[in-house]
Motif scaffolding. Structure first.
Motif, PDB file in Angstrom:
ATOM      1  N   VAL A  82       0.835  -1.202   0.000  1.00 43.20           N
ATOM      2  CA  VAL A  82       0.000   0.000   0.000  1.00 43.20           C
ATOM      3  C   VAL A  82       0.872   1.255   0.000  1.00 43.20           C
ATOM      4  CG1 VAL A  82      -1.673   1.344   1.333  1.00 43.20           C
ATOM      5  CG2 VAL A  82      -1.961  -1.135   1.114  1.00 43.20           C
ATOM      6  N   MET A  83       1.921   1.245   0.819  1.00 42.21           N
ATOM      7  CA  MET A  83       2.769   2.432   0.920  1.00 42.21           C
ATOM      8  C   MET A  83       3.648   2.608  -0.306  1.00 42.21           C
ATOM      9  SD  MET A  83       3.902   2.372   4.938  1.00 42.21           S
ATOM     10  CE  MET A  83       4.738   0.802   4.726  1.00 42.21           C
ATOM     11  N   THR A  84       4.262   1.510  -0.748  1.00 41.67           N
ATOM     12  CA  THR A  84       5.202   1.614  -1.862  1.00 41.67           C
ATOM     13  C   THR A  84       4.494   1.911  -3.176  1.00 41.67           C
ATOM     14  OG1 THR A  84       6.690   0.060  -0.757  1.00 41.67           O
ATOM     15  CG2 THR A  84       7.012   0.407  -3.117  1.00 41.67           C
ATOM     16  N   THR A  85       3.468   1.122  -3.473  1.00 45.23           N
ATOM     17  CA  THR A  85       2.785   1.270  -4.757  1.00 45.23           C
ATOM     18  C   THR A  85       1.687   2.321  -4.702  1.00 45.23           C
ATOM     19  OG1 THR A  85       3.201  -1.079  -5.172  1.00 45.23           O
ATOM     20  CG2 THR A  85       1.598   0.023  -6.589  1.00 45.23           C
ATOM     21  N   GLY A  86       0.844   2.220  -3.681  1.00 43.90           N
ATOM     22  CA  GLY A  86      -0.298   3.118  -3.603  1.00 43.90           C
ATOM     23  C   GLY A  86       0.065   4.561  -3.335  1.00 43.90           C
ATOM     24  N   VAL A 114      11.851  10.331  18.978  1.00 46.15           N
ATOM     25  CA  VAL A 114      10.451   9.917  19.035  1.00 46.15           C
ATOM     26  C   VAL A 114       9.565  10.847  18.219  1.00 46.15           C
ATOM     27  CG1 VAL A 114       8.485   9.534  20.581  1.00 46.15           C
ATOM     28  CG2 VAL A 114      10.784   8.808  21.265  1.00 46.15           C
ATOM     29  N   HIS A 115       9.876  12.119  18.208  1.00 47.66           N
ATOM     30  CA  HIS A 115       9.039  13.081  17.490  1.00 47.66           C
ATOM     31  C   HIS A 115       9.028  12.794  15.987  1.00 47.66           C
ATOM     32  CE1 HIS A 115       8.435  15.543  21.038  1.00 47.66           C
ATOM     33  NE2 HIS A 115       9.736  15.520  21.260  1.00 47.66           N
ATOM     34  N   ALA A 116      10.142  12.309  15.453  1.00 48.04           N
ATOM     35  CA  ALA A 116      10.218  12.044  14.014  1.00 48.04           C
ATOM     36  C   ALA A 116       9.234  10.949  13.609  1.00 48.04           C
ATOM     37  CB  ALA A 116      11.646  11.654  13.630  1.00 48.04           C
ATOM     38  N   ILE A 117       9.242   9.819  14.313  1.00 50.58           N
ATOM     39  CA  ILE A 117       8.352   8.720  13.951  1.00 50.58           C
ATOM     40  C   ILE A 117       6.913   9.026  14.334  1.00 50.58           C
ATOM     41  CG2 ILE A 117       8.802   7.517  16.128  1.00 50.58           C
ATOM     42  CD1 ILE A 117       8.082   5.904  12.686  1.00 50.58           C
ATOM     43  N   ALA A 118       6.710   9.809  15.401  1.00 45.40           N
ATOM     44  CA  ALA A 118       5.348  10.146  15.820  1.00 45.40           C
ATOM     45  C   ALA A 118       4.647  11.041  14.809  1.00 45.40           C
ATOM     46  CB  ALA A 118       5.370  10.823  17.195  1.00 45.40           C
ATOM     47  N   SER A 119       5.409  11.751  13.983  1.00 47.72           N
ATOM     48  CA  SER A 119       4.813  12.624  12.979  1.00 47.72           C
ATOM     49  C   SER A 119       4.598  11.913  11.643  1.00 47.72           C
ATOM     50  CB  SER A 119       5.712  13.848  12.758  1.00 47.72           C
ATOM     51  OG  SER A 119       6.988  13.454  12.280  1.00 47.72           O
ATOM     52  N   ALA A 120       5.004  10.657  11.540  1.00 52.59           N
ATOM     53  CA  ALA A 120       4.819   9.904  10.302  1.00 52.59           C
ATOM     54  C   ALA A 120       3.365   9.448  10.175  1.00 52.59           C
ATOM     55  CB  ALA A 120       5.750   8.692  10.279  1.00 52.59           C
ATOM     56  N   PRO A 121       2.870   9.189   8.960  1.00 56.14           N
ATOM     57  CA  PRO A 121       1.498   8.697   8.783  1.00 56.14           C
ATOM     58  C   PRO A 121       1.283   7.375   9.523  1.00 56.14           C
ATOM     59  CG  PRO A 121       2.411   9.430   6.687  1.00 56.14           C
ATOM     60  CD  PRO A 121       3.537   9.455   7.669  1.00 56.14           C
ATOM     61  N   GLN A 169       3.596   3.930  10.662  1.00 59.10           N
ATOM     62  CA  GLN A 169       3.752   3.543  12.068  1.00 59.10           C
ATOM     63  C   GLN A 169       3.341   2.084  12.285  1.00 59.10           C
ATOM     64  OE1 GLN A 169       1.578   6.375  14.442  1.00 59.10           O
ATOM     65  NE2 GLN A 169       2.984   8.057  14.001  1.00 59.10           N
ATOM     66  N   ILE A 170       2.262   1.670  11.639  1.00 55.05           N
ATOM     67  CA  ILE A 170       1.827   0.270  11.762  1.00 55.05           C
ATOM     68  C   ILE A 170       2.858  -0.647  11.119  1.00 55.05           C
ATOM     69  CG2 ILE A 170       0.065  -1.398  11.088  1.00 55.05           C
ATOM     70  CD1 ILE A 170      -1.992   0.835  11.213  1.00 55.05           C
ATOM     71  N   HIS A 171       3.351  -0.261   9.964  1.00 51.04           N
ATOM     72  CA  HIS A 171       4.356  -1.068   9.256  1.00 51.04           C
ATOM     73  C   HIS A 171       5.589  -1.276  10.133  1.00 51.04           C
ATOM     74  CE1 HIS A 171       6.253  -2.798   5.717  1.00 51.04           C
ATOM     75  NE2 HIS A 171       7.299  -2.000   5.882  1.00 51.04           N
ATOM     76  N   VAL A 172       6.031  -0.216  10.787  1.00 53.70           N
ATOM     77  CA  VAL A 172       7.198  -0.296  11.661  1.00 53.70           C
ATOM     78  C   VAL A 172       6.894  -1.158  12.882  1.00 53.70           C
ATOM     79  CG1 VAL A 172       8.665   1.047  13.202  1.00 53.70           C
ATOM     80  CG2 VAL A 172       8.201   1.888  10.903  1.00 53.70           C
ATOM     81  N   SER A 210       0.608  10.606  -4.348  1.00 56.03           N
ATOM     82  CA  SER A 210       1.349  11.866  -4.250  1.00 56.03           C
ATOM     83  C   SER A 210       2.731  11.679  -3.650  1.00 56.03           C
ATOM     84  CB  SER A 210       0.563  12.868  -3.397  1.00 56.03           C
ATOM     85  OG  SER A 210       0.312  12.330  -2.097  1.00 56.03           O
ATOM     86  N   GLY A 211       2.965  10.546  -2.995  1.00 56.53           N
ATOM     87  CA  GLY A 211       4.277  10.259  -2.433  1.00 56.53           C
ATOM     88  C   GLY A 211       4.445  10.775  -1.019  1.00 56.53           C
ATOM     89  N   TYR A 212       5.361  10.125  -0.296  1.00 53.47           N
ATOM     90  CA  TYR A 212       5.683  10.572   1.066  1.00 53.47           C
ATOM     91  C   TYR A 212       7.168  10.329   1.296  1.00 53.47           C
ATOM     92  CZ  TYR A 212       6.077  10.782   6.110  1.00 53.47           C
ATOM     93  OH  TYR A 212       6.476  11.100   7.387  1.00 53.47           O
ATOM     94  N   ASN A 213       7.861  11.333   1.762  1.00 53.17           N
ATOM     95  CA  ASN A 213       9.298  11.241   2.001  1.00 53.17           C
ATOM     96  C   ASN A 213       9.535  10.688   3.410  1.00 53.17           C
ATOM     97  OD1 ASN A 213      12.042  11.416   1.953  1.00 53.17           O
ATOM     98  ND2 ASN A 213      12.147  13.653   1.867  1.00 53.17           N
ATOM     99  N   TYR A 214       9.552   9.380   3.521  1.00 55.43           N
ATOM    100  CA  TYR A 214       9.721   8.739   4.830  1.00 55.43           C
ATOM    101  C   TYR A 214      11.142   8.912   5.372  1.00 55.43           C
ATOM    102  CZ  TYR A 214      11.889   5.105   1.972  1.00 55.43           C
ATOM    103  OH  TYR A 214      12.694   4.424   1.082  1.00 55.43           O
ATOM    104  N   ARG A 215      12.056   9.364   4.522  1.00 54.24           N
ATOM    105  CA  ARG A 215      13.437   9.534   4.983  1.00 54.24           C
ATOM    106  C   ARG A 215      13.602  10.732   5.916  1.00 54.24           C
ATOM    107  NH1 ARG A 215      17.705   8.954   0.289  1.00 54.24           N
ATOM    108  NH2 ARG A 215      16.442  10.563  -0.746  1.00 54.24           N
ATOM    109  N   THR A 216      12.574  11.553   6.014  1.00 49.12           N
ATOM    110  CA  THR A 216      12.637  12.694   6.933  1.00 49.12           C
ATOM    111  C   THR A 216      12.032  12.354   8.291  1.00 49.12           C
ATOM    112  OG1 THR A 216      10.511  13.569   6.161  1.00 49.12           O
ATOM    113  CG2 THR A 216      12.501  14.302   5.012  1.00 49.12           C
ATOM    114  N   THR A 217      11.395  11.194   8.398  1.00 50.17           N
ATOM    115  CA  THR A 217      10.759  10.817   9.667  1.00 50.17           C
ATOM    116  C   THR A 217      11.193   9.417  10.109  1.00 50.17           C
ATOM    117  OG1 THR A 217       8.819  10.035   8.424  1.00 50.17           O
ATOM    118  CG2 THR A 217       8.728  12.271   9.302  1.00 50.17           C
ATOM    119  N   VAL A 218      10.725   8.398   9.379  1.00 54.31           N
ATOM    120  CA  VAL A 218      10.999   7.016   9.777  1.00 54.31           C
ATOM    121  C   VAL A 218      12.500   6.741   9.786  1.00 54.31           C
ATOM    122  CG1 VAL A 218      10.590   4.592   9.239  1.00 54.31           C
ATOM    123  CG2 VAL A 218       8.778   6.276   8.848  1.00 54.31           C
TER     124      VAL A 218
END
Length: 250
Positions: A146-150, A178-185, A189-192, A156-164
């Motif tokens: 879902v994240m990679t393809t969808g 903690v603030h970086a991952i807490a601000s991710a979609p 968070q579920i994937h992690v 529209s894309g999401y730059n996970y390298r700025t958070t996760v």
């Protein structure tokens, strides 16, 4: 971690370290006290046709997915920009390769799981732990798809390298961001979270065979194979006798 709630600290700082500790200690315990169980418990004798396709597809796609995670999570975005790879180019390349990898893993899991469900002899050798890890892996792969393809390939894309990625690297620095991952979609968070569950369960499943890859095959001596064709033994002497007295030379 200043300003983070107690739940955020527990979920994104405590649980990761607990999972890593279980991963390390669990492998040591398993190796010391269950070496005979350190195996894939191969069911090739029960069924080969499905395994011949599902096994390679799953393993090669998994290697590709792991490589993508290493590049995306461990390598900072500043490094890729420094060699001239812009964020849109990186996102398109990683999403395309990630889609191939995640689809391959999904197909491999579907074949292997279907094999265990539909082939009675294989189903009889499947333990509850096997079903658990298959289900958890399937959940992880579906979220990854879902994240990679969808999101990143078709959306529209999401730059996970700025958070996760920032949070993950900070774990190994001993100062979890903690603030970086807490601000991710939430999907990320579920994937992690599911990934940490897999890491904690790893030592107690068939996944331990990943550390027993026969790498030493690359430098072992050649194996000499003998023909199965029956042949008459070479008899000593020329008399044709099949016996000789002890002490008499050939």
């Amino acid at each position: 971690m200043t300003g983070a709630s107690g739940l955020e600290i527990f979920w994104w700082a405590v649980i990761p370290y607990v999972a890593i500790a279980i991963f390390v200690v669990g492998h040591i315990w398993r190796y010391r006290y269950d070496q005979f169980g350190w195996t894939t418990r191969s069911t090739e004798l029960q069924e080969k046709r499905w395994l011949r396709w599902g096994g390679p597809i799953f393993h090669y796609a998994t290697f590709l997915a792991i490589a993508g995670h290493v590049i995306g999570i461990l390598i900072p975005a500043s490094w890729t920009r420094a060699i001239g790879i812009s964020e849109p180019v990186y996102r398109w390349f990683s999403a395309s390769a990630g889609t191939v990898a995640v689809v391959g893993v999904l197909v491999g899991i579907a074949i292997l799981a279907g094999r265990r469900i539909l082939v009675a002899r294989v189903r009889a050798t499947t333990s509850p732990v096997d079903w658990f890890i298959l289900i958890v892996l399937l959940i992880e792969v579906v979220f990854g798809l879902v994240m990679t393809t969808g999101i990143n390939l078709l959306g529209s894309g999401y730059n996970y390298r700025t958070t996760v990625s920032v949070w993950f690297r900070s774990l190994f620095a001993g100062d979890p961001n903690v603030h970086a991952i807490a601000s991710a979609p939430v999907l990320y968070q579920i994937h992690v979270s599911v990934a940490w569950l897999i890491i904690a369960a790893w030592p107690f499943t068939r996944l331990v065979h990943a550390w027993s890859a026969p790498v030493w095959y690359m430098w072992r001596p050649f194996v000499v194979y003998r023909s199965r064709r029956a042949s008459r033994p070479t008899e000593p002497g020329t008399s044709g006798r099949r016996w000789r007295r002890i002490g008499v030379p050939y």
